[in-house]
Enzyme design. Structure first.
Site, short mmCIF file in Angstrom:
data_model
loop_
_atom_site.label_atom_id
_atom_site.label_comp_id
_atom_site.label_asym_id
_atom_site.label_seq_id
_atom_site.Cartn_x
_atom_site.Cartn_y
_atom_site.Cartn_z
N SER A 180 30.39 -4.26 -8.06
CA SER A 180 30.64 -3.32 -6.97
C SER A 180 29.30 -2.72 -6.54
CB SER A 180 31.57 -2.20 -7.41
OG SER A 180 31.54 -1.15 -6.46
N MET A 186 43.22 -2.88 -4.02
CA MET A 186 44.39 -2.51 -3.21
C MET A 186 45.32 -1.60 -4.03
SD MET A 186 45.92 -3.13 -0.24
CE MET A 186 47.46 -2.51 0.40
N ASP A 187 45.68 -2.07 -5.22
CA ASP A 187 46.57 -1.30 -6.09
C ASP A 187 45.78 -0.86 -7.33
OD1 ASP A 187 48.70 -0.11 -7.31
OD2 ASP A 187 49.88 -1.93 -7.61
#
Length: 339
Positions: A175, A64-65
């Site tokens: 990921s 998100m950040d």
């Protein structure tokens, strides 16, 4: 109420554009009176984990950040911790756009961002500028053009640079959007990576006079045998925690929906039961020797409690936060307190 209006507006936009708009707005308002539109007063429900005490068990998941630009804003919302990143040693653009897709009927998101970020030095500058006392985890990864066999060097570079500013460090080898990355979850590559990181942690702890715990973030797309082997490696290397799980390559619960066939990792509600199952299996293998942060598809307080019951000690939210807003943080903390 404010979030519902903002969400309606942002859901008309392209997902990545909406994300960038939200980050820009939060960065601008984080330390101003304008944060009253999203700030919440959440009564503490402390959790001690990895030798650290968190104000509550709800964290913001990585992604998100990415650059650590909005830590003070997310802290004002009431998050018990904020995990920034994934960050890589050098800046990289990530994959070609479009690379992020909403599956609104399923409360899901598919992304193939590919670790787009401005590099670790930029993140460190942002961490130095934080004004709040937020608990910040830093999620580290490898650059796309670094061969997998040399991947550990990228993790060591990032660890060295973020160590003084992180409450904990999360090692992202799960990921699905960096070619070959998930191969680091297996065999000798995993043992070598974990061993090198623990050795580096020991050196940095002496150098900085503080011990910063390290956690491994794993994928949900693992067999029982693979989970067992990862658990064994974590115990042997004396890692501090596990984070379960990242996004999935499966498409259960979204078939037939618009964008369901896009390449990338699926997050949100359809991931919930799979990630909870992995947490349960991992917890059974770890036998209390390492704590787990549970993440993946939490869309309600009940989902969060399911993950805690499965063996997690804290949880993180991201897609559920996008669909539900800051209220989800408060709901989970209240449910945790009652429990």
């Amino acid at each position: 109420m404010f979030y519902k209006i903002a969400q309606k507006f942002m859901f008309q936009m392209d997902p990545e554009l909406a994300h960038n708009f939200a980050i820009g707005s939060l960065k601008f308002t984080g330390n101003s009176p304008l944060n009253c539109f999203y700030a919440q007063n959440i009564k503490p429900a402390p959790v001690t984990m990895m030798g650290l005490t968190f104000p509550n068990p709800v964290g913001l998941a990585a992604g998100m950040d990415k650059e650590g630009e909005c830590i003070d804003a997310f802290h004002a919302m009431g998050f018990g911790h904020i995990e920034v990143g994934t960050v890589t040693p050098r800046p990289q653009p990530g994959n070609e756009q479009p690379r992020c897709f909403r599956l609104k009927p399923a409360k899901a998101i598919i992304n193939r961002m590919g670790f787009n970020n401005k590099g670790v030095d930029n993140l460190v500058a942002n961490l130095k500028a934080v004004k709040s006392n937020a608990m910040v985890g830093v999620n580290i990864g490898k650059n796309k053009d670094t061969p997998v066999e040399q991947g550990k060097e990228d993790y060591l570079i990032c660890m060295d640079k973020v160590y003084p500013y992180a409450a904990y460090i999360a090692v992202n080898i799960s990921s699905p959007n960096t070619p070959g990355l998930r191969s680091l979850q297996y065999g000798d590559l995993l043992d070598d990576l974990l061993g090198s990181l623990k050795q580096k942690q020991k050196e940095l702890a002496e150098q900085h006079g503080k011990y910063v715990p390290i956690a491994l973030k794993i994928a949900p797309d693992l067999s029982s045998e693979e989970i067992e082997k990862i658990a064994d490696a974590l115990i042997r290397s004396e890692f501090d925690a596990a984070i379960a799980t990242n996004t999935t390559l499966t498409r259960d619960g979204v078939s037939g929906l618009l964008n369901a066939n896009e390449a990338g990792g699926l997050s949100g509600k359809p991931l919930n039961s799979l990630s909870t199952m992995v947490i349960k299996q991992l917890a059974d293998c770890l036998k209390g020797q390492l704590p787990i942060i549970g993440v993946g598809g939490i869309n309600s307080a009940e989902d969060a409690l399911d993950k805690l019951d499965a063996g997690a000690e804290m949880v993180q939210i991201y897609s559920g936060f996008i669909y539900q807003g800051p209220k989800l943080i408060k709901d989970i903390v209240e449910a945790y307190r009652i429990k």
